[in-house]
Design an enzyme around this catalytic site. Structure first.
Site, short mmCIF file in Angstrom:
data_model
loop_
_atom_site.label_atom_id
_atom_site.label_comp_id
_atom_site.label_asym_id
_atom_site.label_seq_id
_atom_site.Cartn_x
_atom_site.Cartn_y
_atom_site.Cartn_z
N TYR A 69 -1.58 -1.59 10.45
CA TYR A 69 -1.74 -1.57 8.87
C TYR A 69 -0.40 -1.12 8.24
O TYR A 69 0.28 -1.97 7.55
CB TYR A 69 -2.93 -1.11 8.74
CG TYR A 69 -3.15 -0.95 7.05
CD1 TYR A 69 -3.67 -2.40 6.34
CD2 TYR A 69 -2.94 0.03 6.19
CE1 TYR A 69 -4.05 -2.45 5.14
CE2 TYR A 69 -3.15 -0.26 4.85
CZ TYR A 69 -3.69 -1.41 4.14
OH TYR A 69 -3.85 -1.53 2.93
N SER A 122 0.88 -1.32 0.00
CA SER A 122 0.04 0.09 -0.24
C SER A 122 0.78 1.30 -0.07
O SER A 122 1.85 1.09 0.38
CB SER A 122 -0.79 0.03 1.35
OG SER A 122 -1.37 1.21 1.44
N1 LIG Z 1 -8.72 -0.45 -1.36
C1 LIG Z 1 -7.55 0.34 -1.30
O1 LIG Z 1 -7.90 1.63 -1.54
C2 LIG Z 1 -6.23 -0.19 -0.93
C3 LIG Z 1 -5.20 0.69 -1.08
C4 LIG Z 1 -4.15 0.14 -0.80
C5 LIG Z 1 -3.85 -1.35 -0.53
N2 LIG Z 1 -4.94 -2.08 -0.43
C6 LIG Z 1 -4.70 -3.34 -0.28
O2 LIG Z 1 -5.15 -4.49 -1.28
C7 LIG Z 1 -5.61 -5.65 -0.99
C8 LIG Z 1 -6.92 -5.76 -1.01
O3 LIG Z 1 -7.88 -4.78 -0.28
P1 LIG Z 1 -9.43 -4.50 -0.93
O4 LIG Z 1 -9.49 -3.00 -0.91
O5 LIG Z 1 -9.51 -5.19 -2.40
O6 LIG Z 1 -10.05 -5.25 0.32
P2 LIG Z 1 -11.59 -5.88 0.45
O7 LIG Z 1 -11.90 -5.81 1.69
O8 LIG Z 1 -12.65 -5.33 -0.60
O9 LIG Z 1 -11.08 -7.45 -0.24
C9 LIG Z 1 -10.17 -8.15 0.92
C10 LIG Z 1 -10.54 -9.64 0.76
O10 LIG Z 1 -9.64 -10.28 1.50
C11 LIG Z 1 -10.40 -11.29 2.25
N3 LIG Z 1 -9.65 -11.57 3.37
C12 LIG Z 1 -9.44 -10.72 4.46
N4 LIG Z 1 -8.85 -11.46 5.55
C13 LIG Z 1 -8.90 -12.69 5.01
C14 LIG Z 1 -8.34 -13.84 5.74
N5 LIG Z 1 -7.71 -13.77 7.00
N6 LIG Z 1 -8.34 -15.11 4.93
C15 LIG Z 1 -8.69 -15.17 3.67
N7 LIG Z 1 -9.04 -13.96 2.90
C16 LIG Z 1 -9.21 -12.81 3.62
C17 LIG Z 1 -11.63 -10.46 2.52
O11 LIG Z 1 -12.63 -11.56 2.55
C18 LIG Z 1 -11.94 -9.84 0.99
O12 LIG Z 1 -12.70 -10.83 0.08
C19 LIG Z 1 -5.39 -5.48 0.59
O13 LIG Z 1 -3.99 -5.87 1.04
C20 LIG Z 1 -5.13 -4.09 1.11
O14 LIG Z 1 -4.25 -3.83 2.14
C21 LIG Z 1 -6.36 -1.65 -0.82
#
Ligand SMILES: NC(=O)c1ccc[n+]([C@@H]2O[C@H](COP(=O)([O-])OP(=O)(O)OC[C@H]3O[C@@H](n4cnc5c(N)ncnc54)[C@H](O)[C@@H]3O)[C@@H](O)[C@H]2O)c1
Length: 251
Positions: A153, A140
């Site tokens: 985080y 991130s």
């Molecule tokens: N959305 C953003 O703006 C953003 C920005 C920077 C980084 N990220 C990173 O991108 C990645 C995805 O984020 P997102 O925004 O799509 O989130 P999201 O919440 O939409 O999706 C995350 C998915 O991971 C699954 N998950 C969570 N914990 C889990 C576990 N213990 N075991 C198995 N599955 C698990 C959830 O069920 C969900 O389907 C993450 O690593 C997040 O830190 C997101």
């Protein structure tokens, strides 16, 4: 990516689902791993018409026994993996002074420890089978610069950046490339939750492009790094944030 064997964690929602969709569109065989069984089933149904083949595995990656079993199942399903995308992640928004040890551990277990365990087991198997694989870790912008209410985080994501570099250095001799993608503000359920907790804050104020990114814009970067088009790229973190980090000194 035609017929390449790909494992994407956290593939039932947001960025992970977008990544799985991109690889399937390009003809890959994709294992979608997530702990959310219902969303995972819905995702598989939604992605059925794509060119590649999708297979679902339900697993909570914070549970080590479950995780180890899921890795074996993923590896055995198509007798190997060419690409691993460590995407599953969790963010909790709370002040540094209020973070409990259990929440600290939970974030580290999901974001950092599981990335280590998965990558270690999969790369050992790749080495044993002489597979010149590719690993992409989703970190991130928060792993590259500090912010309030996300100390656990942010720390977990900074750990992923150094893990990525360290793995890249050691695995290059086996032909395995390891890179990371650092998204900025991306439209996903995780981001919507954080925004709700923050109220009416305009989170793209400091982003030069003045908008949030899409999951496809992140998936395109992940796909590039995983593909042969990035054959001389390893140990790098690709920032996809609309210029947000470049603007850190702005007031
Ligand atoms: N959305 C953003 O703006 C953003 C920005 C920077 C980084 N990220 C990173 O991108 C990645 C995805 O984020 P997102 O925004 O799509 O989130 P999201 O919440 O939409 O999706 C995350 C998915 O991971 C699954 N998950 C969570 N914990 C889990 C576990 N213990 N075991 C198995 N599955 C698990 C959830 O069920 C969900 O389907 C993450 O690593 C997040 O830190 C997101």
């Amino acid at each position: 990516m035609n017929h390449k064997r790909v494992l994407v964690t956290g593939a039932a929602s947001g960025i992970g689902r977008g990544i799985a969709e991109k690889f399937l569109e390009e003809g890959a065989r994709v294992i979608l791993l997530d702990k959310d069984e219902k969303n995972l089933k819905d995702t598989i149904i939604q992605l059925k018409s794509k060119k590649g083949i999708a297979h679902a595995i339900v697993c909570d990656i914070a549970q080590e026994k479950e995780l180890r079993l899921a890795i074996e199942q993923s590896w055995d399903y198509w007798d190997g993996l060419d690409v691993l995308i460590n995407n599953a992640g969790l963010a909790l928004r709370e002040s540094f002074v209020d973070i409990s040890i259990s929440n600290w551990d939970l974030i580290m277990d999901i974001n950092l420890r599981a990335t280590f365990v998965l990558s270690q087991i999969v790369s050992k198997k790749m080495i044993a089978k002489d597979i010149a694989g590719s690993i992409v870790n989703i970190t991130s912008k928060n792993g590259l610069s500090g912010s309030s209410k996300l100390a656990h985080y942010n720390t977990s994501k900074a750990g992923i950046n150094l893990l990525t570099q360290s793995m890249a250095v050691e695995l290059a001799r086996y032909g395995i490339r390891v890179n990371a993608v650092a998204p900025g503000f991306i439209e996903t359920p995780l981001d919507r939750e954080l925004k709700q907790q923050e109220g009416s804050l305009n989170i793209t104020d400091k982003t030069p492009m003045k908008r949030m990114g899409t999951v496809l814009e992140v998936a395109n970067g992940v796909f590039f790094l995983a593909s042969d088009a990035a054959s001389y790229i390893t140990g790098t973190t690709l920032v996809i944030d609309g210029g947000h980090l470049a603007n850190a000194s702005e007031f």
